[in-house]
Scaffold this motif. Sequence first.
Motif, PDB file in Angstrom:
ATOM      1  N   MET A  22       3.213  14.474  -7.545  1.00 61.12           N
ATOM      2  CA  MET A  22       3.636  13.146  -8.051  1.00 61.12           C
ATOM      3  C   MET A  22       4.688  12.842  -6.673  1.00 61.12           C
ATOM      4  N   ALA A  23       4.295  11.568  -6.042  1.00 65.18           N
ATOM      5  CA  ALA A  23       5.221  11.114  -5.203  1.00 65.18           C
ATOM      6  C   ALA A  23       6.536  10.474  -5.500  1.00 65.18           C
ATOM      7  N   PRO A  24       7.399  10.923  -4.496  1.00 64.60           N
ATOM      8  CA  PRO A  24       8.988  10.408  -4.708  1.00 64.60           C
ATOM      9  C   PRO A  24       8.936   8.960  -5.198  1.00 64.60           C
ATOM     10  N   MET A  25       9.457   8.723  -6.082  1.00 62.90           N
ATOM     11  CA  MET A  25       9.809   7.206  -6.386  1.00 62.90           C
ATOM     12  C   MET A  25      11.109   6.826  -7.117  1.00 62.90           C
ATOM     13  N   THR A  26      11.900   5.958  -6.315  1.00 64.62           N
ATOM     14  CA  THR A  26      13.189   5.638  -6.695  1.00 64.62           C
ATOM     15  C   THR A  26      12.952   4.695  -7.909  1.00 64.62           C
ATOM     16  N   ARG A  27      13.762   5.004  -8.916  1.00 65.26           N
ATOM     17  CA  ARG A  27      13.692   4.383 -10.397  1.00 65.26           C
ATOM     18  C   ARG A  27      15.045   3.769 -10.640  1.00 65.26           C
ATOM     19  N   THR A  56      10.945  14.632  -6.349  1.00 62.34           N
ATOM     20  CA  THR A  56      11.719  13.656  -7.079  1.00 62.34           C
ATOM     21  C   THR A  56      12.065  12.251  -6.316  1.00 62.34           C
ATOM     22  N   GLU A  57      12.468  11.187  -6.741  1.00 63.11           N
ATOM     23  CA  GLU A  57      12.877  10.112  -6.164  1.00 63.11           C
ATOM     24  C   GLU A  57      13.983  10.465  -5.127  1.00 63.11           C
ATOM     25  N   GLY A  58      14.251   9.690  -3.914  1.00 59.42           N
ATOM     26  CA  GLY A  58      15.113   9.917  -3.113  1.00 59.42           C
ATOM     27  C   GLY A  58      16.660  10.265  -3.707  1.00 59.42           C
ATOM     28  N   ILE A 179      12.658  16.756   3.063  1.00 55.01           N
ATOM     29  CA  ILE A 179      13.534  15.853   3.979  1.00 55.01           C
ATOM     30  C   ILE A 179      12.722  14.515   3.883  1.00 55.01           C
ATOM     31  N   HIS A 180      13.495  13.561   3.686  1.00 54.95           N
ATOM     32  CA  HIS A 180      12.959  12.347   3.704  1.00 54.95           C
ATOM     33  C   HIS A 180      13.119  11.553   5.053  1.00 54.95           C
ATOM     34  N   ALA A 181      11.905  11.678   6.108  1.00 53.04           N
ATOM     35  CA  ALA A 181      12.097  11.289   7.457  1.00 53.04           C
ATOM     36  C   ALA A 181      11.144  10.105   7.506  1.00 53.04           C
ATOM     37  N   ALA A 182      11.005   9.139   6.414  1.00 52.41           N
ATOM     38  CA  ALA A 182      10.079   8.313   6.292  1.00 52.41           C
ATOM     39  C   ALA A 182      10.581   6.953   6.085  1.00 52.41           C
ATOM     40  N   ASN A 183       9.531   5.749   5.820  1.00 54.83           N
ATOM     41  CA  ASN A 183      10.071   4.615   4.996  1.00 54.83           C
ATOM     42  C   ASN A 183      11.140   3.843   5.907  1.00 54.83           C
ATOM     43  N   GLY A 184      11.310   4.239   6.890  1.00 54.39           N
ATOM     44  CA  GLY A 184      12.179   3.346   7.744  1.00 54.39           C
ATOM     45  C   GLY A 184      13.984   3.593   7.412  1.00 54.39           C
ATOM     46  N   LEU A 268       2.730  13.118   4.134  1.00 55.03           N
ATOM     47  CA  LEU A 268       2.383  11.934   4.866  1.00 55.03           C
ATOM     48  C   LEU A 268       2.383  10.850   3.925  1.00 55.03           C
ATOM     49  N   CYS A 269       3.260  10.031   4.225  1.00 56.00           N
ATOM     50  CA  CYS A 269       3.423   8.754   3.427  1.00 56.00           C
ATOM     51  C   CYS A 269       2.479   7.606   4.295  1.00 56.00           C
ATOM     52  N   GLU A 270       1.482   7.585   3.696  1.00 56.58           N
ATOM     53  CA  GLU A 270       0.429   6.860   4.555  1.00 56.58           C
ATOM     54  C   GLU A 270       0.966   5.265   4.646  1.00 56.58           C
ATOM     55  N   ALA A 298      -0.352  10.653   1.045  1.00 51.85           N
ATOM     56  CA  ALA A 298       0.106   9.849  -0.251  1.00 51.85           C
ATOM     57  C   ALA A 298      -0.143   8.409   0.209  1.00 51.85           C
ATOM     58  N   GLY A 299      -0.624   7.575  -0.761  1.00 54.24           N
ATOM     59  CA  GLY A 299      -0.775   6.162  -0.522  1.00 54.24           C
ATOM     60  C   GLY A 299      -1.897   5.525  -0.958  1.00 54.24           C
ATOM     61  N   ASN A 300      -2.006   4.773  -2.036  1.00 56.93           N
ATOM     62  CA  ASN A 300      -3.456   4.263  -2.494  1.00 56.93           C
ATOM     63  C   ASN A 300      -4.416   5.168  -2.842  1.00 56.93           C
ATOM     64  N   ALA A 319      -0.572  13.090  -3.109  1.00 52.71           N
ATOM     65  CA  ALA A 319       0.373  12.488  -3.881  1.00 52.71           C
ATOM     66  C   ALA A 319       0.236  11.365  -4.410  1.00 52.71           C
ATOM     67  N   PHE A 320       0.251  11.174  -5.864  1.00 50.84           N
ATOM     68  CA  PHE A 320       0.191   9.779  -6.612  1.00 50.84           C
ATOM     69  C   PHE A 320       1.587   9.238  -6.764  1.00 50.84           C
ATOM     70  N   GLY A 321       1.723   7.866  -6.615  1.00 49.00           N
ATOM     71  CA  GLY A 321       2.956   7.103  -6.907  1.00 49.00           C
ATOM     72  C   GLY A 321       2.897   6.381  -8.150  1.00 49.00           C
ATOM     73  N   ARG A 322       2.527   5.021  -7.713  1.00 46.84           N
ATOM     74  CA  ARG A 322       2.572   4.083  -8.703  1.00 46.84           C
ATOM     75  C   ARG A 322       1.621   4.686 -10.141  1.00 46.84           C
ATOM     76  N   PHE A 324       1.575   7.495 -11.282  1.00 43.07           N
ATOM     77  CA  PHE A 324       2.171   8.444 -12.212  1.00 43.07           C
ATOM     78  C   PHE A 324       3.095   7.497 -12.865  1.00 43.07           C
ATOM     79  N   ILE A 325       3.678   6.550 -12.729  1.00 45.95           N
ATOM     80  CA  ILE A 325       4.660   5.665 -13.445  1.00 45.95           C
ATOM     81  C   ILE A 325       4.069   5.284 -14.777  1.00 45.95           C
ATOM     82  N   ALA A 326       2.877   4.935 -14.922  1.00 46.30           N
ATOM     83  CA  ALA A 326       2.489   4.385 -15.995  1.00 46.30           C
ATOM     84  C   ALA A 326       1.444   5.514 -16.819  1.00 46.30           C
TER      85      ALA A 326
HETATM   86  C1  LIG Z   1       8.877   2.078  -6.993  1.00 44.26           C
HETATM   87  C2  LIG Z   1       8.542   2.988  -6.123  1.00 44.26           C
HETATM   88  C3  LIG Z   1       9.495   3.698  -5.480  1.00 44.26           C
HETATM   89  C4  LIG Z   1       9.562   4.561  -4.367  1.00 44.26           C
HETATM   90  N1  LIG Z   1      10.462   5.367  -3.774  1.00 44.26           N
HETATM   91  C5  LIG Z   1      10.350   6.430  -2.831  1.00 44.26           C
HETATM   92  C6  LIG Z   1      11.265   7.078  -2.548  1.00 44.26           C
HETATM   93  O1  LIG Z   1      12.315   7.185  -3.085  1.00 44.26           O
HETATM   94  N2  LIG Z   1      11.029   7.880  -1.504  1.00 44.26           N
HETATM   95  C7  LIG Z   1       9.801   7.960  -0.810  1.00 44.26           C
HETATM   96  O2  LIG Z   1       9.618   8.667   0.071  1.00 44.26           O
HETATM   97  N3  LIG Z   1       8.891   7.002  -1.225  1.00 44.26           N
HETATM   98  C8  LIG Z   1       9.013   6.327  -2.178  1.00 44.26           C
HETATM   99  N4  LIG Z   1       7.946   5.341  -2.559  1.00 44.26           N
HETATM  100  C9  LIG Z   1       6.627   5.331  -1.911  1.00 44.26           C
HETATM  101  C10 LIG Z   1       5.774   6.465  -2.643  1.00 44.26           C
HETATM  102  O3  LIG Z   1       6.257   7.752  -2.568  1.00 44.26           O
HETATM  103  C11 LIG Z   1       4.298   6.374  -2.352  1.00 44.26           C
HETATM  104  O4  LIG Z   1       4.260   6.853  -0.755  1.00 44.26           O
HETATM  105  C12 LIG Z   1       3.832   4.982  -2.469  1.00 44.26           C
HETATM  106  O5  LIG Z   1       4.051   4.350  -3.605  1.00 44.26           O
HETATM  107  C13 LIG Z   1       2.167   4.874  -2.273  1.00 44.26           C
HETATM  108  O6  LIG Z   1       1.579   5.629  -3.101  1.00 44.26           O
HETATM  109  P1  LIG Z   1       0.746   5.000  -4.329  1.00 44.26           P
HETATM  110  O7  LIG Z   1      -0.226   4.246  -3.911  1.00 44.26           O
HETATM  111  O8  LIG Z   1      -0.014   6.218  -5.063  1.00 44.26           O
HETATM  112  O9  LIG Z   1       1.670   4.327  -5.249  1.00 44.26           O
HETATM  113  C14 LIG Z   1       8.176   4.581  -3.920  1.00 44.26           C
HETATM  114  C15 LIG Z   1       7.101   3.645  -4.158  1.00 44.26           C
HETATM  115  C16 LIG Z   1       7.537   3.044  -5.233  1.00 44.26           C
HETATM  116  C17 LIG Z   1       6.155   2.365  -5.920  1.00 44.26           C
END
Ligand SMILES: Cc1cc2nc3c(=O)[nH]c(=O)nc-3n(C[C@H](O)[C@H](O)[C@H](O)COP(=O)(O)O)c2cc1C
Length: 367
Positions: A22-27, A56-58, A179-184, A268-270, A298-300, A319-322, A324-326
């Motif tokens: 399960m990819a990290p997702m801020t909720r 977990t979420e960041g 360690i979150h060293a991604a996404n800017g 790898l957060c693609e 991770a990513g699509n 890792a799957f993100g979106r 896993f939400i639903a």
């Molecule tokens: C709602 C949401 C919140 C996210 N929060 C984080 C986060 O807290 N940390 C992080 O590294 N990536 C975060 N991401 C990126 C996801 O971990 C993941 O890389 C991205 O959703 C692509 O995967 P997916 O196509 O399976 O959704 C978030 C993505 C979404 C959609």
Amino acid sequence: MTKLISKPLELPAFVTPNRVFMAPMTRMRAAQPGDVPTDLMVDYYTQRAGAGLIVTEGSQISPEGKGYADTPGIHSDAQVAGWRKVTDAVHAAGGRISLQLWHVGRLTHETLQGGQPGVSASAIDFDGTVTLKHADGERYTAQSPTPRALEVSEIPRLIEDYRRATRNAREAGFDMVEIHAANGYLLQQFMSVSSNHRDDRYGGSLQNRARLPLEVVDALTDEWDAAHVGIRLSPMIKFGGLDDADGMEMGLYMAAALHERGVGYLHLCEPDWAEGPALDSAFRSGLRNAFSGIIIGAGNYTVAKADEMIAEGFIDAAAFGRPFIANPDLPRRLFEELPLAEVDFDTVYGSDVAGYPQGYTDYPTAD
Ligand SMILES: Cc1cc2nc3c(=O)[nH]c(=O)nc-3n(C[C@H](O)[C@H](O)[C@H](O)COP(=O)(O)O)c2cc1C
């Protein structure tokens, strides 16, 4: 045919029963005041304990590391107690869970920082917004202010914040930290030429720009051990005003440095999920040559993409993100080819009432 993602995987610290992570997702649902994990978060993560590994979420390592409303922290006793309930419940349900350690750097807002701007590698004006909430809970987005450049003399304090967060994560019962060293966010702000114009030992050459993230890795592998420290990178991502001109080169340099350190995994957060380019095979094979440990993509991802990337040897788990939400029971649905539910994006980032379950814990399982 048996799917490769359904097979167990041996990480340096433990074995996962499958490779659907399960990819990290801020909720944005932590309790206020105090950014404390709630009982609803316990339910949310426990419902998803079938993942090979939950990331977990960041979770902000300090108040300075916070950039969005209602995100959970890992710097106070109350937060540790809240997370403890999450890890206990996930473990009781047979799962494993890694805590993502987050410092947003410049992607924040003065209302979260006592009227001050955020900190970053350099004081560079940029185009980036964060999501906040009004007193009545209504969400809105706001432009981040120009950040303040961190002084070299502040770096030991910053690294100590990461150490304390890691001690707290262990105390809270996590299986690992990431360690979150991604996404800017902060560590990528140091790595990227577009956000780092420093002329000291943390800026200029690629090696200097990689220094802070690697110092954090070294501190945390000392604090716990290498097997229990993973790291997330997103070379070439376009997020939070980032334009990572030498992102691929930086990704390969970091991979080699992380290989030497023997970290628990490289996540790898693609970049193609956030307007960056799709990674090509040349980069993927370069990454694999530089880092022989566990790589999570991770990513699509779909089952087909994950199995192809695993078969090629480019990744070990997806890792799957979106999805896993639903789909709280996503691994089972993927293995058994059951239909997937769609995400309701209106409720992804919480709502006006802390603990609001809609779009969070009310997605049903396939049964
Ligand atoms: C709602 C949401 C919140 C996210 N929060 C984080 C986060 O807290 N940390 C992080 O590294 N990536 C975060 N991401 C990126 C996801 O971990 C993941 O890389 C991205 O959703 C692509 O995967 P997916 O196509 O399976 O959704 C978030 C993505 C979404 C959609």
